[in-house]
Design a protein around this motif. Structure first.
Motif, PDB file in Angstrom:
ATOM      1  N   GLU A  70       0.816  -1.212   0.000  1.00 10.78           N
ATOM      2  CA  GLU A  70       0.000   0.000   0.000  1.00 10.78           C
ATOM      3  C   GLU A  70       0.850   1.263   0.000  1.00 10.78           C
ATOM      4  N   ARG A  71       2.065   1.169   0.509  1.00 10.71           N
ATOM      5  CA  ARG A  71       2.932   2.348   0.562  1.00 10.71           C
ATOM      6  C   ARG A  71       3.603   2.664  -0.773  1.00 10.71           C
ATOM      7  N   VAL A  72       3.580   1.706  -1.691  1.00 10.15           N
ATOM      8  CA  VAL A  72       4.290   1.886  -2.957  1.00 10.15           C
ATOM      9  C   VAL A  72       3.835   3.148  -3.679  1.00 10.15           C
ATOM     10  N   ASN A  82       6.618   6.204   7.898  1.00 17.54           N
ATOM     11  CA  ASN A  82       6.310   4.859   8.367  1.00 17.54           C
ATOM     12  C   ASN A  82       7.559   4.136   8.865  1.00 17.54           C
ATOM     13  N   VAL A  83       8.673   4.313   8.173  1.00 14.52           N
ATOM     14  CA  VAL A  83       9.923   3.689   8.617  1.00 14.52           C
ATOM     15  C   VAL A  83      10.368   4.279   9.950  1.00 14.52           C
ATOM     16  N   GLU A  84      10.187   5.582  10.111  1.00 11.03           N
ATOM     17  CA  GLU A  84      10.622   6.226  11.350  1.00 11.03           C
ATOM     18  C   GLU A  84       9.853   5.713  12.565  1.00 11.03           C
ATOM     19  N   ARG A  85       8.631   5.226  12.367  1.00 11.90           N
ATOM     20  CA  ARG A  85       7.904   4.631  13.501  1.00 11.90           C
ATOM     21  C   ARG A  85       8.621   3.371  13.992  1.00 11.90           C
ATOM     22  N   LEU A  86       9.086   2.560  13.050  1.00 10.96           N
ATOM     23  CA  LEU A  86       9.884   1.403  13.423  1.00 10.96           C
ATOM     24  C   LEU A  86      11.175   1.844  14.100  1.00 10.96           C
ATOM     25  N   HIS A  87      11.821   2.838  13.532  1.00 11.21           N
ATOM     26  CA  HIS A  87      13.097   3.280  14.093  1.00 11.21           C
ATOM     27  C   HIS A  87      12.923   3.912  15.468  1.00 11.21           C
ATOM     28  N   GLY A  88      11.767   4.519  15.711  1.00 15.26           N
ATOM     29  CA  GLY A  88      11.482   5.018  17.052  1.00 15.26           C
ATOM     30  C   GLY A  88      11.446   3.888  18.064  1.00 15.26           C
ATOM     31  N   LEU A  89      10.861   2.749  17.675  1.00 20.13           N
ATOM     32  CA  LEU A  89      10.833   1.575  18.544  1.00 20.13           C
ATOM     33  C   LEU A  89      12.255   1.068  18.803  1.00 20.13           C
ATOM     34  N   ILE A  90      13.068   0.989  17.746  1.00 17.68           N
ATOM     35  CA  ILE A  90      14.436   0.507  17.898  1.00 17.68           C
ATOM     36  C   ILE A  90      15.217   1.412  18.847  1.00 17.68           C
ATOM     37  N   ARG A  91      15.064   2.716  18.700  1.00 18.06           N
ATOM     38  CA  ARG A  91      15.759   3.654  19.598  1.00 18.06           C
ATOM     39  C   ARG A  91      15.291   3.473  21.043  1.00 18.06           C
ATOM     40  N   VAL A 135      15.723  -8.192   0.393  1.00 18.59           N
ATOM     41  CA  VAL A 135      16.071  -8.250  -1.028  1.00 18.59           C
ATOM     42  C   VAL A 135      15.100  -9.137  -1.804  1.00 18.59           C
ATOM     43  N   LYS A 136      14.468 -10.074  -1.138  1.00 16.51           N
ATOM     44  CA  LYS A 136      13.552 -10.987  -1.818  1.00 16.51           C
ATOM     45  C   LYS A 136      12.300 -10.283  -2.330  1.00 16.51           C
ATOM     46  N   ILE A 137      12.015  -9.086  -1.769  1.00 13.46           N
ATOM     47  CA  ILE A 137      10.898  -8.300  -2.293  1.00 13.46           C
ATOM     48  C   ILE A 137      11.393  -6.947  -2.832  1.00 13.46           C
ATOM     49  N   GLY A 138      12.674  -6.911  -3.198  1.00 17.11           N
ATOM     50  CA  GLY A 138      13.218  -5.730  -3.856  1.00 17.11           C
ATOM     51  C   GLY A 138      13.478  -4.548  -2.945  1.00 17.11           C
ATOM     52  N   LEU A 139      13.704  -4.803  -1.651  1.00 16.05           N
ATOM     53  CA  LEU A 139      13.915  -3.723  -0.694  1.00 16.05           C
ATOM     54  C   LEU A 139      15.283  -3.834  -0.032  1.00 16.05           C
ATOM     55  N   THR A 140      15.652  -2.782   0.684  1.00 13.92           N
ATOM     56  CA  THR A 140      16.899  -2.763   1.443  1.00 13.92           C
ATOM     57  C   THR A 140      16.578  -2.754   2.934  1.00 13.92           C
ATOM     58  N   PRO A 141      17.529  -3.140   3.783  1.00 15.19           N
ATOM     59  CA  PRO A 141      17.255  -3.309   5.211  1.00 15.19           C
ATOM     60  C   PRO A 141      16.907  -2.004   5.917  1.00 15.19           C
ATOM     61  N   ASP A 142      16.142  -2.160   7.019  1.00 18.03           N
ATOM     62  CA  ASP A 142      15.871  -1.062   7.935  1.00 18.03           C
ATOM     63  C   ASP A 142      15.866  -1.627   9.350  1.00 18.03           C
ATOM     64  N   GLY A 143      15.440  -0.823  10.316  1.00 17.88           N
ATOM     65  CA  GLY A 143      15.367  -1.302  11.688  1.00 17.88           C
ATOM     66  C   GLY A 143      16.712  -1.520  12.354  1.00 17.88           C
TER      67      GLY A 143
END
Length: 260
Positions: A70-72, A82-91, A135-143
């Motif tokens: 849906e984000r595409v 949306n990524v920053e919400r994950l990164h907020g959790l990691i921090r 990479v299996k869905i064409g993306l790069t790592p986050d988190g």
């Protein structure tokens, strides 16, 4: 049904990502729920250790594929938010003063592997695995995947994981020191909770300072780290935990840090 369930047993709080149908994939509700639960735990003096796990015999499959799809079509700012919400959790996890133990059954893939790696300690089933599967869905790592795996494992292995997304058995990660303890299949949670209970009986302030020192050591110079260590132990020596610990040692009795 709450996506993040909380269970407290004594001083140990267990947080469960609860959506077995999606193998506990990650959505905004999970980011917010875990972040809120961790902050509440830190503010609660009755909680002294945290265990993070997934329901239904699987730790976490990473980002929810439908949500990612849906984000595409969204703009860059929305995708980044949306990524920053994950990164907020990691921090939050890395800055939390409490120890966090990941209990991994089945697998930890994509951002699920990042969540396990962001924990302080990892107890994994001997039959489980981790994969940086983007990479299996064409993306790069986050988190923080490239931070945590990159600092702990050989570069060649991390590059292989990022480029192929292949599964790496927990037994191999244990041999490399990335996984702390292996458990019999089905026993990772119980083993992690037992370990957390041991830590919860330890000196909470010393554990929190030790976590902060280890966090900082990855990027600090030797002189900076030595200064922080000197400040830390000087502060600790003036505290109740040191008094109890030293007295207990000299009196040849077990220290009771839960009363200080």
């Amino acid at each position: 049904m709450a996506r993040v369930e909380t269970h407290q047993d004594g001083a140990v709080l267990t947080l469960v990502n609860n959506d077995p149908a999606s193998r506990n994939s990650l959505v905004e509700e999970v980011y917010v729920g875990l972040t809120d639960a961790l902050k509440a735990a830190e503010a609660d003096p009755a909680v002294r250790a945290v265990v993070l796990t997934g329901a239904g015999g699987f730790f976490c499959s990473g980002g929810n594929i439908q949500s990612l799809k849906e984000r595409v079509g969204s703009d860059y700012a929305t995708r980044r938010r949306n990524v920053e919400r994950l990164h907020g959790l990691i921090r939050t996890m890395r800055n939390l003063r409490l120890p966090i133990i990941a209990a991994v059954e089945g697998g930890a893939a994509g951002a699920g592997a990042s969540l396990a790696a962001a924990s302080d300690l990892i107890v994994a089933s001997s039959s489980s695995y981790m994969s940086i599967a983007y990479v299996k869905i064409g993306l790069t790592p986050d988190g923080g995947a490239t931070v945590f795996f990159g600092r702990a494992l050989p570069r060649q292995l991390v590059q292989e994981m990022v480029w192929t997304g292949d599964r790496v058995p927990a037994e191999r990660l244990h041999a490399l020191g990335f996984v702390n303890r292996l458990a019999e299949p089905g026993s990772a949670l119980a083993d992690a909770q037992a370990w957390a209970a041991e830590l919860a009986r330890g000196p909470a302030q010393a554990i929190a300072r030790g976590k902060a020192l280890v966090n900082n050591a990855a990027t600090a110079s030797m002189d900076e780290q030595l200064d922080l260590e000197a400040s830390g132990i000087a502060d600790a020596l003036g505290g109740d935990e040191a008094q109890e610990g030293l007295n207990a040692f000299l009196e040849k009795r077990p220290a009771d840090f839960t009363r200080v």
